[in-house]
Design a protein around this motif. Sequence first.
Motif, PDB file in Angstrom:
ATOM      1  N   ALA A 181      47.588  46.478  26.423  1.00 46.55           N
ATOM      2  CA  ALA A 181      46.998  47.509  27.289  1.00 46.55           C
ATOM      3  C   ALA A 181      45.656  47.070  27.872  1.00 46.55           C
ATOM      4  CB  ALA A 181      46.831  48.816  26.516  1.00 46.55           C
ATOM      5  N   ASP A 182      45.043  46.069  27.241  1.00 48.39           N
ATOM      6  CA  ASP A 182      43.765  45.569  27.774  1.00 48.39           C
ATOM      7  C   ASP A 182      43.938  44.927  29.150  1.00 48.39           C
ATOM      8  OD1 ASP A 182      42.691  46.332  25.367  1.00 48.39           O
ATOM      9  OD2 ASP A 182      42.429  44.294  24.583  1.00 48.39           O
ATOM     10  N   VAL A 183      45.149  44.456  29.413  1.00 49.82           N
ATOM     11  CA  VAL A 183      45.385  43.730  30.671  1.00 49.82           C
ATOM     12  C   VAL A 183      46.444  44.402  31.541  1.00 49.82           C
ATOM     13  CG1 VAL A 183      44.646  41.494  29.752  1.00 49.82           C
ATOM     14  CG2 VAL A 183      47.040  42.175  29.519  1.00 49.82           C
ATOM     15  N   LEU A 184      46.782  45.638  31.211  1.00 52.28           N
ATOM     16  CA  LEU A 184      47.816  46.370  31.945  1.00 52.28           C
ATOM     17  C   LEU A 184      47.160  47.256  33.005  1.00 52.28           C
ATOM     18  CD1 LEU A 184      50.885  47.038  32.037  1.00 52.28           C
ATOM     19  CD2 LEU A 184      50.344  49.011  30.581  1.00 52.28           C
ATOM     20  N   PRO A 185      47.305  46.875  34.297  1.00 45.53           N
ATOM     21  CA  PRO A 185      46.643  47.659  35.346  1.00 45.53           C
ATOM     22  C   PRO A 185      46.939  49.153  35.216  1.00 45.53           C
ATOM     23  CG  PRO A 185      47.519  45.646  36.266  1.00 45.53           C
ATOM     24  CD  PRO A 185      48.000  45.699  34.833  1.00 45.53           C
ATOM     25  N   GLU A 200      40.779  49.406  32.317  1.00 47.69           N
ATOM     26  CA  GLU A 200      39.590  49.796  33.090  1.00 47.69           C
ATOM     27  C   GLU A 200      38.331  49.280  32.397  1.00 47.69           C
ATOM     28  OE1 GLU A 200      39.093  50.917  35.944  1.00 47.69           O
ATOM     29  OE2 GLU A 200      40.964  51.847  36.591  1.00 47.69           O
ATOM     30  N   ARG A 201      38.317  49.406  31.066  1.00 49.82           N
ATOM     31  CA  ARG A 201      37.147  48.958  30.310  1.00 49.82           C
ATOM     32  C   ARG A 201      37.040  47.426  30.319  1.00 49.82           C
ATOM     33  NH1 ARG A 201      37.435  47.698  24.826  1.00 49.82           N
ATOM     34  NH2 ARG A 201      35.387  47.053  24.106  1.00 49.82           N
ATOM     35  N   CYS A 202      38.178  46.773  30.131  1.00 54.44           N
ATOM     36  CA  CYS A 202      38.156  45.307  30.011  1.00 54.44           C
ATOM     37  C   CYS A 202      37.897  44.614  31.347  1.00 54.44           C
ATOM     38  CB  CYS A 202      39.460  44.815  29.387  1.00 54.44           C
ATOM     39  SG  CYS A 202      39.590  45.264  27.637  1.00 54.44           S
ATOM     40  N   ARG A 203      38.141  45.309  32.451  1.00 59.62           N
ATOM     41  CA  ARG A 203      37.873  44.711  33.760  1.00 59.62           C
ATOM     42  C   ARG A 203      36.425  44.267  33.882  1.00 59.62           C
ATOM     43  NH1 ARG A 203      39.594  48.840  38.356  1.00 59.62           N
ATOM     44  NH2 ARG A 203      39.610  46.993  39.694  1.00 59.62           N
ATOM     45  N   SER A 204      35.531  45.049  33.321  1.00 60.38           N
ATOM     46  CA  SER A 204      34.124  44.673  33.485  1.00 60.38           C
ATOM     47  C   SER A 204      33.773  43.458  32.626  1.00 60.38           C
ATOM     48  CB  SER A 204      33.194  45.859  33.231  1.00 60.38           C
ATOM     49  OG  SER A 204      33.190  46.178  31.881  1.00 60.38           O
ATOM     50  N   MET A 205      34.448  43.319  31.468  1.00 59.03           N
ATOM     51  CA  MET A 205      34.192  42.114  30.657  1.00 59.03           C
ATOM     52  C   MET A 205      34.804  40.886  31.328  1.00 59.03           C
ATOM     53  SD  MET A 205      34.241  43.342  26.693  1.00 59.03           S
ATOM     54  CE  MET A 205      35.775  44.258  26.630  1.00 59.03           C
ATOM     55  N   THR A 238      48.919  41.871  39.162  1.00 58.39           N
ATOM     56  CA  THR A 238      48.921  42.203  40.589  1.00 58.39           C
ATOM     57  C   THR A 238      47.765  41.528  41.334  1.00 58.39           C
ATOM     58  OG1 THR A 238      47.646  44.166  40.058  1.00 58.39           O
ATOM     59  CG2 THR A 238      50.020  44.439  40.263  1.00 58.39           C
ATOM     60  N   MET A 239      46.951  40.801  40.590  1.00 66.74           N
ATOM     61  CA  MET A 239      45.829  40.050  41.159  1.00 66.74           C
ATOM     62  C   MET A 239      44.833  40.983  41.846  1.00 66.74           C
ATOM     63  SD  MET A 239      47.944  36.624  42.247  1.00 66.74           S
ATOM     64  CE  MET A 239      48.722  35.634  40.949  1.00 66.74           C
ATOM     65  N   ARG A 240      44.627  42.117  41.196  1.00 66.83           N
ATOM     66  CA  ARG A 240      43.662  43.108  41.668  1.00 66.83           C
ATOM     67  C   ARG A 240      42.978  43.714  40.445  1.00 66.83           C
ATOM     68  NH1 ARG A 240      44.158  44.914  46.601  1.00 66.83           N
ATOM     69  NH2 ARG A 240      43.351  46.957  46.056  1.00 66.83           N
ATOM     70  N   ASN A 241      42.144  42.923  39.796  1.00 68.42           N
ATOM     71  CA  ASN A 241      41.521  43.352  38.550  1.00 68.42           C
ATOM     72  C   ASN A 241      40.001  43.259  38.567  1.00 68.42           C
ATOM     73  OD1 ASN A 241      44.183  43.242  36.754  1.00 68.42           O
ATOM     74  ND2 ASN A 241      44.100  41.356  37.934  1.00 68.42           N
TER      75      ASN A 241
END
Length: 277
Positions: free
Chosen positions: A19-23, A29-34, A62-65
């Motif tokens: 779920a850390d990498v599931l758009p 959402e949280r891991c995007r900033s890390m 989707t290459m939109r993270n």
Amino acid sequence: MRILISADMEGATGVTWPADVLPGAPQWERCRSMFTSDVNAAVLGFFDGGADEVLVNEAHSTMRNLLLEQLDERVEMLTGRHKSLSMVEGVQHGDVDGIAFVGYHAGAGMEGVLAHTYLANSVTGVWLNDVRASEGLLNAHVVAEYGVPVVLVTGDDVACEDALGYAPEALKVAVKDHISRYAAVCRTPARTAADIRAAAKAAAGLAVRQEPLDGGPFTVAVEFDAEHLAMAATVVPGVARIGERKIAYTSATMYEGIRTFKAVTTIVAAAIEEQYG
Ligand SMILES: [Zn+2]
């Protein structure tokens, strides 16, 4: 000096769980900033080391993270899907002096956090000329055809160890140490950003374009977790079944090799059924 950063997410700081990498997932959402912090640290380090231009190519799902608004203003970012060279799009124009693999991870069948090659579970192993291949190894062979050295690799400890095989000279930063496929001892974003920035600064010194490598032919073998997926993959011209759950094909260049791999995984992804795989 122009640097390309290929940014994947499974090897980012703090990431250990699907779920850390599931758009769309709250943890994503949280891991995007890390993830963005890791990438920006590399950007800053390359500029510290003398880069004139840095292009970030998003390479996850989707290459939109990545959060564009949190990146250094000197950078440019390629975001979104459908690119002829996918994870290393941008390397083919003859103007890139070095490439960084940020947030990379171990390949299918290896140990390592969220280890996989393109498809999360359906691909159980990939071999390039009989060597077990990660995305890093495949992409390293693609960029070598354009004379672009891999100068920096970040990810978990296994991804860094894997990179010793395909980019021995590159600087490596392990942002976490794997415990299992879904667990790791993580270091904080502040700490990993400092490590990545320092490594990227040093890596800029390795960014010297080389003679394009003509290393073919390349035989790629792919093993799946279900036999019908091997059958489905054979609709791609040149792809032959070499076992109950295994296919292979041979390409003269890695440019063709990675594009055929993309075709195979796209066809196979469409053939996976929800319950039975
Ligand atoms: Zn990946």
